[in-house]
Design an enzyme around this catalytic site. Structure first.
Site, PDB file in Angstrom:
ATOM      1  N   ASP A   1      -5.791   0.120  10.357  1.00  0.00           N
ATOM      2  CA  ASP A   1      -5.946  -1.296  10.058  1.00  0.00           C
ATOM      3  C   ASP A   1      -5.262  -2.064  11.190  1.00  0.00           C
ATOM      4  O   ASP A   1      -4.424  -1.504  11.901  1.00  0.00           O
ATOM      5  CB  ASP A   1      -5.298  -1.615   8.709  1.00  0.00           C
ATOM      6  CG  ASP A   1      -5.343  -3.095   8.383  1.00  0.00           C
ATOM      7  OD1 ASP A   1      -6.427  -3.685   8.485  1.00  0.00           O
ATOM      8  OD2 ASP A   1      -4.287  -3.649   8.055  1.00  0.00           O
TER       9      ASP A   1
ATOM     10  N   ASP B   1      -1.368  -0.910   5.581  1.00  0.00           N
ATOM     11  CA  ASP B   1      -0.157  -1.450   4.973  1.00  0.00           C
ATOM     12  C   ASP B   1      -0.412  -2.443   3.853  1.00  0.00           C
ATOM     13  O   ASP B   1       0.521  -2.817   3.142  1.00  0.00           O
ATOM     14  CB  ASP B   1       0.705  -2.144   6.039  1.00  0.00           C
ATOM     15  CG  ASP B   1       0.171  -3.517   6.400  1.00  0.00           C
ATOM     16  OD1 ASP B   1      -1.051  -3.622   6.636  1.00  0.00           O
ATOM     17  OD2 ASP B   1       0.957  -4.480   6.427  1.00  0.00           O
TER      18      ASP B   1
ATOM     19  N   ASP C   1      -5.936  -2.086   1.827  1.00  0.00           N
ATOM     20  CA  ASP C   1      -6.037  -0.735   2.365  1.00  0.00           C
ATOM     21  C   ASP C   1      -5.883   0.341   1.295  1.00  0.00           C
ATOM     22  O   ASP C   1      -6.139   1.514   1.567  1.00  0.00           O
ATOM     23  CB  ASP C   1      -4.968  -0.524   3.448  1.00  0.00           C
ATOM     24  CG  ASP C   1      -5.091  -1.510   4.593  1.00  0.00           C
ATOM     25  OD1 ASP C   1      -6.234  -1.780   4.997  1.00  0.00           O
ATOM     26  OD2 ASP C   1      -4.063  -2.007   5.071  1.00  0.00           O
TER      27      ASP C   1
END
Length: 357
Positions: free
Chosen positions: A36, A252, A256
């Site tokens: 990410d 995080d 996600d």
């Protein structure tokens, strides 16, 4: 078990917490690692540098109008209901410039990949988050104006009880994005370990492309998908797994959590959302991204030691058990040999404790 425990201990001493030991075997065979962007490759706290509305716009450093300051306070109050990195940055920015005013919200809902929504005491419904979701139902002129401001990453707008967009409430927030110091070296080191690296982000494509070029000028960091919803991310992971690839995901945020659960190995940052950490097999402490390639190296080393121990155990048993059955190996010597064999296996595993990447 001794090799895996020794590997977990070595990782813990270097800032990587292993929550599931059997994930180390999968990590040793990972083919591709998806990252990410926001809050993972970038610093968790981003800086608000400007606000823009249809009537005015200003850089924070130049001073804001009363209208923009009021919108900033409303956005921060609503952002306090979310754990997204951009929301936390909005709250911190207001706290640093004079304090956050309390505001009572009703029917607070956070939608993954979209933003947070709540109702104020006057019955107005406020949305804070992605542009397409916040401005849903707006006219063509409004969308054309907002699309011309790609630097505004978070949007705020209010809706009347009938659902009509209150145009005067539309406000965009501009952030200054800083990449983590270890982000570039982490990508380079993973590719040196023959792990393909890819960006899987919900951010706009232009920013994702710029991030990939900044972190990997040689093009080793590919873009799996930009402007991706949680469902899009799941589809990308599933497609890679259907091709037989072992997949790891580093993230995080709340967005996600589904892909972390889907991945063969999931890695979360300790500064991220609690939901993401709950789905993670490994947690990077202190935001040290270099812990990710370290984990891959340690897992591979651990599996080599596991194979050595299994090979030794097989050789020992295949040679000594027949001798014992034929009476050629005294019981006391067989017992001593078994003890020494077990000691050798444990000592071999403990070599992982001294491993430094």
């Amino acid at each position: 078990p001794s090799a895996l425990l020794a590997a977990a201990g070595a990782m813990a001493r270097q800032g990587l917490l292993v929550r599931r030991l059997d994930a180390l075997e999968a990590l040793a065979h990972v083919d591709r690692i998806y990252f990410d962007k926001t809050g993972t490759l970038t610093e968790g706290a981003l800086r608000v540098v400007g606000l823009v509305s249809q009537t005015s716009g200003a850089q924070v450093s130049d001073g804001l109008t009363d209208e923009l300051r009021e919108r900033w306070q409303t956005a921060a109050a609503l952002a306090s209901q979310s754990q997204h990195p951009l929301s936390r940055s909005l709250v911190k920015a207001v706290q640093d410039t004079g304090g956050l005013q309390g505001q009572k919200w009703l029917d607070v809902r956070e939608l993954a990949g979209q933003g947070v929504q709540a109702q104020d005491s006057q019955g107005m419904c406020w949305r804070l988050g992605a542009r397409h979701w916040v401005l849903e139902g707006g006219d063509q002129a409004l969308h054309a104006w907002s699309e011309g401001l790609p630097e505004a990453r978070v949007w705020l707008a209010a809706r009347a009880q009938g659902g009509e967009l209150a145009r005067g409430s539309v406000t965009g927030f501009v952030f200054d994005e800083t990449f983590r110091e270890e982000a570039g070296p982490t990508i380079a080191r993973l590719n040196a370990l023959r792990c393909q690296t890819a960006l899987l982000s919900g951010d706009q494509e232009s920013r994702v492309v710029a991030a990939a070029q900044h972190l990997s000028p040689q093009g080793e960091l590919v873009i799996a998908k930009a402007h991706a919803s949680p469902e899009d991310k799941l589809a990308v992971i599933a497609q890679a797994q259907s091709k037989g690839q072992r997949v790891a995901v580093v993230g995080d945020g709340i967005n996600d959590a589904p892909v972390l659960a889907k991945a063969d190995v999931s890695i979360a940052l300790d500064q991220g959302a609690a939901l993401a950490q709950s789905q993670a097999d490994l947690i990077v402490l202190g935001g040290r991204l270099l812990g990710v390639p370290l984990a891959v190296e340690t897992a591979r080393r651990a599996m080599r030691i596991v194979k050595q121990n299994l090979a030794w155990a097989a050789i020992y048993n295949l040679s000594c058990i027949p001798l014992a059955l034929m009476g050629l190996l005294p019981p006391w010597l067989a017992g001593l040999g078994m003890a020494l064999s077990s000691l050798g296996v444990v000592l071999n595993a403990l070599r992982l404790g001294a491993f430094r990447s």
